[in-house]
Design a protein around this motif. Structure first.
Motif, mmCIF file in Angstrom:
data_model
loop_
_atom_site.group_PDB
_atom_site.id
_atom_site.type_symbol
_atom_site.label_atom_id
_atom_site.label_comp_id
_atom_site.label_asym_id
_atom_site.label_seq_id
_atom_site.Cartn_x
_atom_site.Cartn_y
_atom_site.Cartn_z
ATOM 1 N N GLY A 71 53.503 106.584 91.334
ATOM 2 C CA GLY A 71 52.652 107.782 91.572
ATOM 3 C C GLY A 71 51.213 107.550 91.329
ATOM 4 N N VAL A 72 50.725 106.411 91.864
ATOM 5 C CA VAL A 72 49.189 105.909 91.667
ATOM 6 C C VAL A 72 48.673 105.680 92.902
ATOM 7 C CG1 VAL A 72 49.324 105.511 89.455
ATOM 8 C CG2 VAL A 72 49.797 103.825 91.086
ATOM 9 N N ASP A 73 48.876 106.553 94.021
ATOM 10 C CA ASP A 73 48.651 106.179 95.327
ATOM 11 C C ASP A 73 47.132 106.262 95.458
ATOM 12 O OD1 ASP A 73 51.158 108.287 95.180
ATOM 13 O OD2 ASP A 73 51.348 107.465 97.193
ATOM 14 N N GLU A 74 46.344 106.826 95.031
ATOM 15 C CA GLU A 74 45.015 106.798 95.274
ATOM 16 C C GLU A 74 44.488 105.538 94.838
ATOM 17 O OE1 GLU A 74 40.688 109.113 93.758
ATOM 18 O OE2 GLU A 74 42.684 110.222 93.715
ATOM 19 N N ALA A 75 44.976 105.069 93.670
ATOM 20 C CA ALA A 75 44.655 103.484 93.264
ATOM 21 C C ALA A 75 45.082 102.516 94.071
ATOM 22 C CB ALA A 75 44.973 103.382 91.767
ATOM 23 N N GLY A 76 46.282 102.724 94.646
ATOM 24 C CA GLY A 76 46.809 101.776 95.625
ATOM 25 C C GLY A 76 46.039 101.559 96.765
ATOM 26 N N GLU A 77 45.472 102.855 97.247
ATOM 27 C CA GLU A 77 44.784 102.910 98.603
ATOM 28 C C GLU A 77 43.426 102.016 98.295
ATOM 29 O OE1 GLU A 77 43.668 102.805 102.338
ATOM 30 O OE2 GLU A 77 45.413 103.882 101.595
ATOM 31 N N GLU A 78 42.761 102.461 96.960
ATOM 32 C CA GLU A 78 41.500 101.580 96.716
ATOM 33 C C GLU A 78 41.731 100.200 96.967
ATOM 34 O OE1 GLU A 78 38.266 101.085 93.180
ATOM 35 O OE2 GLU A 78 39.898 102.741 93.179
ATOM 36 N N LEU A 79 42.728 99.528 96.283
ATOM 37 C CA LEU A 79 43.035 98.253 96.013
ATOM 38 C C LEU A 79 43.433 97.450 97.290
ATOM 39 C CD1 LEU A 79 43.463 95.788 94.295
ATOM 40 C CD2 LEU A 79 45.648 96.537 94.013
ATOM 41 N N ALA A 80 44.181 98.330 98.203
ATOM 42 C CA ALA A 80 44.756 97.786 99.421
ATOM 43 C C ALA A 80 43.324 97.726 100.415
ATOM 44 C CB ALA A 80 45.567 98.642 100.004
ATOM 45 N N ALA A 81 42.487 98.719 100.326
ATOM 46 C CA ALA A 81 41.529 98.811 101.145
ATOM 47 C C ALA A 81 40.429 97.581 100.854
ATOM 48 C CB ALA A 81 40.601 99.963 101.157
ATOM 49 N N ASP A 82 40.058 97.250 99.472
ATOM 50 C CA ASP A 82 39.409 96.052 99.125
ATOM 51 C C ASP A 82 40.163 94.841 99.787
ATOM 52 O OD1 ASP A 82 37.743 97.709 97.768
ATOM 53 O OD2 ASP A 82 38.615 97.198 95.776
ATOM 54 N N VAL A 83 41.369 94.588 99.881
ATOM 55 C CA VAL A 83 42.306 93.519 100.123
ATOM 56 C C VAL A 83 41.735 93.554 101.769
ATOM 57 C CG1 VAL A 83 44.056 92.214 100.597
ATOM 58 C CG2 VAL A 83 43.411 93.162 98.311
ATOM 59 N N ASP A 84 41.886 94.569 102.462
ATOM 60 C CA ASP A 84 41.998 94.743 103.829
ATOM 61 C C ASP A 84 40.482 94.267 104.188
ATOM 62 O OD1 ASP A 84 44.667 95.334 104.206
ATOM 63 O OD2 ASP A 84 44.075 97.601 104.300
ATOM 64 N N ALA A 85 39.380 94.814 103.469
ATOM 65 C CA ALA A 85 38.035 94.526 103.811
ATOM 66 C C ALA A 85 37.938 93.027 103.868
ATOM 67 C CB ALA A 85 37.121 95.090 103.010
ATOM 68 N N GLN A 86 38.472 92.246 102.745
ATOM 69 C CA GLN A 86 38.132 90.928 102.533
ATOM 70 C C GLN A 86 39.002 90.195 103.663
ATOM 71 O OE1 GLN A 86 39.845 90.229 98.319
ATOM 72 N NE2 GLN A 86 37.845 89.812 97.968
ATOM 73 N N LEU A 87 40.037 90.663 104.347
ATOM 74 C CA LEU A 87 40.662 90.001 105.492
ATOM 75 C C LEU A 87 40.051 90.134 106.612
ATOM 76 C CD1 LEU A 87 44.424 91.250 104.690
ATOM 77 C CD2 LEU A 87 43.718 88.722 104.582
ATOM 78 N N ALA A 88 39.355 91.087 107.048
ATOM 79 C CA ALA A 88 38.491 91.454 107.977
ATOM 80 C C ALA A 88 37.204 90.593 108.046
ATOM 81 C CB ALA A 88 37.882 92.900 108.027
ATOM 82 N N GLU A 89 36.639 90.578 106.924
ATOM 83 C CA GLU A 89 35.586 89.380 106.742
ATOM 84 C C GLU A 89 36.022 88.022 106.980
ATOM 85 O OE1 GLU A 89 32.607 87.761 102.989
ATOM 86 O OE2 GLU A 89 34.140 89.624 102.533
ATOM 87 N N ALA A 90 37.149 87.729 106.554
ATOM 88 C CA ALA A 90 37.633 86.477 106.787
ATOM 89 C C ALA A 90 37.800 86.326 108.173
ATOM 90 C CB ALA A 90 38.845 86.042 105.893
ATOM 91 N N SER A 91 38.256 87.247 108.881
ATOM 92 C CA SER A 91 38.394 87.154 110.360
ATOM 93 C C SER A 91 37.095 86.766 111.164
ATOM 94 C CB SER A 91 39.022 88.470 110.862
ATOM 95 O OG SER A 91 39.196 88.515 112.021
ATOM 96 N N GLU A 92 36.074 87.480 110.689
ATOM 97 C CA GLU A 92 34.876 87.187 111.320
ATOM 98 C C GLU A 92 34.267 85.774 111.050
ATOM 99 O OE1 GLU A 92 31.687 89.907 109.846
ATOM 100 O OE2 GLU A 92 33.009 91.878 110.745
#
Length: 351
Positions: A196-217
């Motif tokens: 039941g902590v969808d908002e926190a999960g979205e925040e954490l997932a977005a941070d990880v996704d951003a790092q993956l995008a940075e690594a892609s560059e």
């Protein structure tokens, strides 16, 4: 040749008819390693130590910026898990995790103290610090898991844990399963939704996704590298090749390199390979986790586990990279930091 070591801070929060085959459910990743509390996640990564038995010339690479958030379960909650089953989760006070990935995601959400039981072959510090350890096999079955006394089971593989979860629910214990073929970000979102902590999960997932995008560059100039990731922690503690639905697969996709295991359509940590088949894949780089190297005991043990890999282009050139388990083997908060570290290490080895 001198040993190389890279500790990298993130800047942002074949038709292989060579003996490789599709993986059976038993070959799926069930162990997919980090700190006992989320506040320690980044510090733990920053302090990642180079293995003492790192072979001469091999590279150790570790990221140092692992995101985390603080969440508080909001239960009960109605969810649809990775098997498509509708479940009402009412009590998460004693969670039995199906593998290190679930434990690490809970840690990243600030909920490591809810991990009550974990597999005996775990690499994650969160899993290892769980009050109860269990061995899951065809011999022990679900009855052994039920005897642990948890209040919620979170499996990490639909093929391996779907029936297990159903038996838990039949016995009156809440149980859900994460779809192991999702991306790391979606696995984080899934585990968060079960509590039941969808908002926190979205925040954490977005941070990880951003790092993956940075690594892609960072990896944009690498070209078509073939990376073969192997592990000592396949089903039953067997040596395995890393394929789809894993942190390594997500990282390889982000970096634009070819994962040999994914190319061969192997699922999870797969035992369906042959030594001759691995030789024929001609990887440019070999990749493994620190717990794997520790299990094999260094170069001799690695060579015994995979007799042909030192004869591949990667082995002949000594292009072998070792990384912290939570950054390359575990689909969790550390995957993004690991991706950036690997991107820079690959750029260095390609020079």
């Amino acid at each position: 040749m001198r040993t190389r070591s890279r500790l990298v801070p993130s800047l942002a929060v074949a038709a292989l008819a060579l003996g490789l085959a599709a993986c059976s459910p038993d070959g799926a990743d069930t162990s997919d390693g980090a700190p006992a509390a989320s506040a320690d996640v980044a510090a733990d990564a920053a302090d990642a130590a180079e293995p003492e038995n790192l072979p001469d010339g091999w590279t150790f690479a570790a990221g140092s910026d692992v995101p985390s958030v603080d969440a508080e379960p909001a239960l009960p909650v109605d969810v649809v898990d990775g098997t498509g089953t509708e479940v009402t989760v009412t009590d998460a006070s004693k969670i039995i995790v199906g593998g290190d990935d679930v434990a690490e995601i809970l840690g990243g959400l600030g909920l490591a103290d809810l991990v009550y039981a974990a597999p005996t072959n775990s690499a994650s510090e969160i899993s290892l610090n769980a009050p109860e350890q269990y061995e899951f096999s065809q011999e022990t079955g679900t009855e052994g898991l039920l005897s642990v006394g948890g209040t919620l089971f979170i499996g990490n593989n639909t093929a391996r844990h779907g029936d297990v979860a159903a038996q838990f629910r039949k016995a009156g214990v809440d149980a859900v399963v994460v779809d192991d073929q999702q991306s790391t970000g979606d696995k984080i979102r899934a585990v968060a939704s079960y509590l039941g902590v969808d908002e926190a999960g979205e925040e954490l997932a977005a941070d990880v996704d951003a790092q993956l995008a940075e690594a892609s560059e960072t990896a944009s100039g690498l070209g078509d590298l073939r990376v073969l990731q192997v592990t000592s922690s396949g089903a039953g503690g067997a040596n395995a090749v890393v394929g789809t639905g894993t942190a390594g697969a997500d990282v390889a996709e982000a970096l634009g390199v070819t994962s040999v295991g994914v190319e061969a359509k192997l699922r999870g940590f797969s035992r369906d390979y042959s030594d001759e088949g691995l030789l024929g894949t001609e990887p440019d780089v070999l990749l493994l986790g620190t717990a794997d190297l520790e299990e094999w005991g260094g170069l001799e043990g690695f060579a015994a586990a995979f007799p042909t890999l030192l004869d591949t282009p990667a082995g002949q050139a000594n292009r072998v990279i070792v990384m912290p388990d939570d950054q390359i083997k575990v689909s969790g908060p550390a995957s993004g930091a690991g991706a950036l570290a690997l991107a820079q290490a690959l750029a260095e080895t390609a020079e």
